[in-house]
Design a protein around this motif. Structure first.
Motif, PDB file in Angstrom:
ATOM      1  N   LEU A 179      -1.174  -0.075 -12.212  1.00  0.00           N
ATOM      2  CA  LEU A 179      -1.461   0.955 -11.208  1.00  0.00           C
ATOM      3  C   LEU A 179      -2.182   2.147 -11.808  1.00  0.00           C
ATOM      4  CD1 LEU A 179       1.716   1.150  -8.947  1.00  0.00           C
ATOM      5  CD2 LEU A 179      -0.618   0.710  -8.222  1.00  0.00           C
ATOM      6  N   PHE A 180      -1.890   2.449 -13.054  1.00  0.00           N
ATOM      7  CA  PHE A 180      -2.479   3.608 -13.717  1.00  0.00           C
ATOM      8  C   PHE A 180      -3.733   3.245 -14.515  1.00  0.00           C
ATOM      9  CE2 PHE A 180       1.665   5.103 -12.603  1.00  0.00           C
ATOM     10  CZ  PHE A 180       1.520   6.464 -12.419  1.00  0.00           C
ATOM     11  N   ALA A 181      -4.128   1.986 -14.510  1.00  0.00           N
ATOM     12  CA  ALA A 181      -5.265   1.521 -15.313  1.00  0.00           C
ATOM     13  C   ALA A 181      -6.545   1.383 -14.492  1.00  0.00           C
ATOM     14  CB  ALA A 181      -4.920   0.197 -15.976  1.00  0.00           C
ATOM     15  N   ASP A 182      -6.504   1.819 -13.227  1.00  0.00           N
ATOM     16  CA  ASP A 182      -7.676   1.696 -12.354  1.00  0.00           C
ATOM     17  C   ASP A 182      -8.133   0.251 -12.236  1.00  0.00           C
ATOM     18  OD1 ASP A 182      -7.943   4.392 -11.572  1.00  0.00           O
ATOM     19  OD2 ASP A 182      -8.985   4.880 -13.433  1.00  0.00           O
ATOM     20  N   THR A 183      -7.183  -0.654 -12.085  1.00  0.00           N
ATOM     21  CA  THR A 183      -7.502  -2.073 -11.940  1.00  0.00           C
ATOM     22  C   THR A 183      -6.908  -2.615 -10.653  1.00  0.00           C
ATOM     23  OG1 THR A 183      -5.533  -2.698 -13.213  1.00  0.00           O
ATOM     24  CG2 THR A 183      -7.624  -2.511 -14.425  1.00  0.00           C
ATOM     25  N   ILE A 184      -7.510  -3.684 -10.184  1.00  0.00           N
ATOM     26  CA  ILE A 184      -6.945  -4.497  -9.115  1.00  0.00           C
ATOM     27  C   ILE A 184      -6.998  -5.927  -9.652  1.00  0.00           C
ATOM     28  CG2 ILE A 184      -9.148  -4.579  -7.851  1.00  0.00           C
ATOM     29  CD1 ILE A 184      -5.644  -4.617  -6.276  1.00  0.00           C
TER      30      ILE A 184
ATOM     31  N   SER B 197       6.712 -10.711  -6.540  1.00  0.00           N
ATOM     32  CA  SER B 197       6.031 -11.134  -7.771  1.00  0.00           C
ATOM     33  C   SER B 197       4.994 -12.225  -7.490  1.00  0.00           C
ATOM     34  CB  SER B 197       7.042 -11.609  -8.817  1.00  0.00           C
ATOM     35  OG  SER B 197       7.515 -12.912  -8.526  1.00  0.00           O
ATOM     36  N   PHE B 198       4.956 -12.739  -6.258  1.00  0.00           N
ATOM     37  CA  PHE B 198       3.970 -13.739  -5.858  1.00  0.00           C
ATOM     38  C   PHE B 198       2.842 -13.137  -5.023  1.00  0.00           C
ATOM     39  CE2 PHE B 198       7.534 -16.395  -6.967  1.00  0.00           C
ATOM     40  CZ  PHE B 198       6.939 -17.501  -7.554  1.00  0.00           C
ATOM     41  N   TRP B 199       2.867 -11.839  -4.779  1.00  0.00           N
ATOM     42  CA  TRP B 199       1.816 -11.223  -3.980  1.00  0.00           C
ATOM     43  C   TRP B 199       0.472 -11.368  -4.677  1.00  0.00           C
ATOM     44  CZ3 TRP B 199       4.231  -6.119  -1.696  1.00  0.00           C
ATOM     45  CH2 TRP B 199       5.209  -6.476  -0.752  1.00  0.00           C
ATOM     46  N   THR B 200      -0.583 -11.308  -3.919  1.00  0.00           N
ATOM     47  CA  THR B 200      -1.930 -11.645  -4.383  1.00  0.00           C
ATOM     48  C   THR B 200      -2.424 -10.776  -5.530  1.00  0.00           C
ATOM     49  OG1 THR B 200      -2.399 -12.398  -2.142  1.00  0.00           O
ATOM     50  CG2 THR B 200      -4.277 -12.119  -3.596  1.00  0.00           C
ATOM     51  N   GLU B 201      -2.144  -9.478  -5.496  1.00  0.00           N
ATOM     52  CA  GLU B 201      -2.576  -8.574  -6.563  1.00  0.00           C
ATOM     53  C   GLU B 201      -1.356  -7.990  -7.250  1.00  0.00           C
ATOM     54  OE1 GLU B 201      -4.619  -8.714  -2.893  1.00  0.00           O
ATOM     55  OE2 GLU B 201      -3.037  -7.250  -3.268  1.00  0.00           O
ATOM     56  N   ARG B 202      -1.442  -7.884  -8.543  1.00  0.00           N
ATOM     57  CA  ARG B 202      -0.314  -7.363  -9.318  1.00  0.00           C
ATOM     58  C   ARG B 202      -0.022  -5.902  -8.964  1.00  0.00           C
ATOM     59  NH1 ARG B 202       0.771 -10.512 -14.294  1.00  0.00           N
ATOM     60  NH2 ARG B 202       1.427  -8.564 -15.242  1.00  0.00           N
ATOM     61  N   GLU B 203      -1.048  -5.116  -8.705  1.00  0.00           N
ATOM     62  CA  GLU B 203      -0.843  -3.698  -8.387  1.00  0.00           C
ATOM     63  C   GLU B 203      -0.219  -3.505  -7.013  1.00  0.00           C
ATOM     64  OE1 GLU B 203      -3.941  -4.056 -11.505  1.00  0.00           O
ATOM     65  OE2 GLU B 203      -3.594  -5.065  -9.596  1.00  0.00           O
TER      66      GLU B 203
ATOM     67  N   GLY C  46       0.792  -1.223   0.000  1.00  0.00           N
ATOM     68  CA  GLY C  46       0.000   0.000   0.000  1.00  0.00           C
ATOM     69  C   GLY C  46       0.824   1.273   0.000  1.00  0.00           C
ATOM     70  N   PHE C  47       2.078   1.180   0.373  1.00  0.00           N
ATOM     71  CA  PHE C  47       2.928   2.372   0.437  1.00  0.00           C
ATOM     72  C   PHE C  47       2.962   3.101  -0.904  1.00  0.00           C
ATOM     73  CE2 PHE C  47       6.984   4.662   0.392  1.00  0.00           C
ATOM     74  CZ  PHE C  47       6.912   5.331   1.604  1.00  0.00           C
ATOM     75  N   VAL C  48       3.103   2.360  -1.980  1.00  0.00           N
ATOM     76  CA  VAL C  48       3.103   2.955  -3.324  1.00  0.00           C
ATOM     77  C   VAL C  48       1.718   2.854  -3.952  1.00  0.00           C
ATOM     78  CG1 VAL C  48       4.086   2.847  -5.652  1.00  0.00           C
ATOM     79  CG2 VAL C  48       5.557   2.479  -3.659  1.00  0.00           C
ATOM     80  N   ARG C  49       1.112   1.695  -3.848  1.00  0.00           N
ATOM     81  CA  ARG C  49      -0.194   1.460  -4.481  1.00  0.00           C
ATOM     82  C   ARG C  49      -1.221   2.509  -4.073  1.00  0.00           C
ATOM     83  NH1 ARG C  49      -2.349  -3.111  -1.650  1.00  0.00           N
ATOM     84  NH2 ARG C  49      -3.045  -1.438  -0.294  1.00  0.00           N
ATOM     85  N   ASN C  50      -1.388   2.734  -2.771  1.00  0.00           N
ATOM     86  CA  ASN C  50      -2.392   3.691  -2.293  1.00  0.00           C
ATOM     87  C   ASN C  50      -2.081   5.107  -2.757  1.00  0.00           C
ATOM     88  OD1 ASN C  50      -3.309   1.426  -0.966  1.00  0.00           O
ATOM     89  ND2 ASN C  50      -3.282   2.347   1.061  1.00  0.00           N
ATOM     90  N   LEU C  51      -0.811   5.462  -2.780  1.00  0.00           N
ATOM     91  CA  LEU C  51      -0.420   6.793  -3.248  1.00  0.00           C
ATOM     92  C   LEU C  51      -0.889   7.020  -4.679  1.00  0.00           C
ATOM     93  CD1 LEU C  51       1.288   9.458  -2.992  1.00  0.00           C
ATOM     94  CD2 LEU C  51       3.207   8.099  -3.872  1.00  0.00           C
ATOM     95  N   VAL C  52      -0.640   6.045  -5.540  1.00  0.00           N
ATOM     96  CA  VAL C  52      -1.027   6.180  -6.946  1.00  0.00           C
ATOM     97  C   VAL C  52      -2.543   6.239  -7.067  1.00  0.00           C
ATOM     98  CG1 VAL C  52      -0.984   5.074  -9.228  1.00  0.00           C
ATOM     99  CG2 VAL C  52       1.094   5.139  -7.815  1.00  0.00           C
ATOM    100  N   TRP C  53      -3.253   5.335  -6.406  1.00  0.00           N
ATOM    101  CA  TRP C  53      -4.705   5.342  -6.501  1.00  0.00           C
ATOM    102  C   TRP C  53      -5.298   6.633  -5.956  1.00  0.00           C
ATOM    103  CZ3 TRP C  53      -5.899  -0.312  -4.607  1.00  0.00           C
ATOM    104  CH2 TRP C  53      -5.581  -1.224  -5.624  1.00  0.00           C
ATOM    105  N   ASP C  54      -4.741   7.143  -4.861  1.00  0.00           N
ATOM    106  CA  ASP C  54      -5.218   8.427  -4.323  1.00  0.00           C
ATOM    107  C   ASP C  54      -5.029   9.545  -5.344  1.00  0.00           C
ATOM    108  OD1 ASP C  54      -5.988   7.360  -1.871  1.00  0.00           O
ATOM    109  OD2 ASP C  54      -4.224   8.104  -0.792  1.00  0.00           O
ATOM    110  N   GLN C  55      -3.861   9.600  -5.951  1.00  0.00           N
ATOM    111  CA  GLN C  55      -3.583  10.645  -6.940  1.00  0.00           C
ATOM    112  C   GLN C  55      -4.529  10.542  -8.132  1.00  0.00           C
ATOM    113  OE1 GLN C  55      -1.409  13.248  -6.938  1.00  0.00           O
ATOM    114  NE2 GLN C  55      -0.698  12.779  -4.874  1.00  0.00           N
TER     115      GLN C  55
END
Length: 182
Positions: free
Chosen positions: A144-149, A114-120, A37-46
């Motif tokens: 991350l920029f495609a609005d996908t999980i 690379s084995f984490w549950t979600e690619r984003e 979430g450190f990077v993922r949440n930042l991008v989604w918030d932006q």
């Protein structure tokens, strides 16, 4: 500006995230980054235009040190980080994390995420000695920029993916996100 540069700029503009990167760097860990979430949440918030960052449940510090894989060491590192910067830190040496899933040992931190549950979610940031930021993203940054999980088929546990999406409330908090199951 490309996606990598954009994320780095957003990180540099976020004083709390930069403080966390500086604090984690003080540990001098091998092959480390702040991930999930450190990077993922930042991008989604932006991308959602949120003026206030979504609070992090924890700050995930991943590193790779096959010479010192003990969970007790990670707990000691969490205590040290907490003393330096009171936050909910979670430190995990990826040299042992394969055991939880019954996989072959990971080669490094990037292989592990690379084995984490979600690619984003499989993205991290490291602050180098020269204060430059390196991103670790085994699947790239497009998702991350495609609005996908997106379910990571390499992980193989679709049920865990479904449970995480529901439990974390991502689709409610970031309503433009779309689930991709593989």
């Amino acid at each position: 500006m490309n996606r990598q540069q954009q994320i780095i700029q957003w990180l540099q503009q976020d004083s709390e995230r930069m403080a966390a990167l500086r604090t984690a760097r003080r540990l001098g860990l091998n092959d480390w980054c702040l991930g999930a979430g450190f990077v993922r949440n930042l991008v989604w918030d932006q991308l959602h235009g949120y003026a206030t960052p979504t609070p992090l449940n924890d700050i995930d510090v991943i590193h790779y040190d096959p010479q010192r894989p003990e969970a007790e060491r990670d707990q000691m590192l969490e205590i040290r980080l907490q003393e330096w910067m009171p936050q909910p830190w979670s430190v995990k040496n990826q040299a042992r994390m394969h055991l939880r899933s019954g996989r072959a040992p990971y080669l490094n931190s990037e292989d592990a995420i690379s084995f984490w549950t979600e690619r984003e979610t499989a993205v991290g940031a490291r602050l180098n000695a020269d204060d430059s930021i390196t991103l670790v993203a085994p699947f790239g940054l497009d998702g991350l920029f495609a609005d996908t999980i997106t379910f990571n088929t390499k992980n193989g546990d679709l049920n865990a993916y479904e449970q995480r999406v529901t439990a974390k409330g991502w689709l409610q908090h970031w309503p433009r996100l779309r689930q991709i199951r593989g």
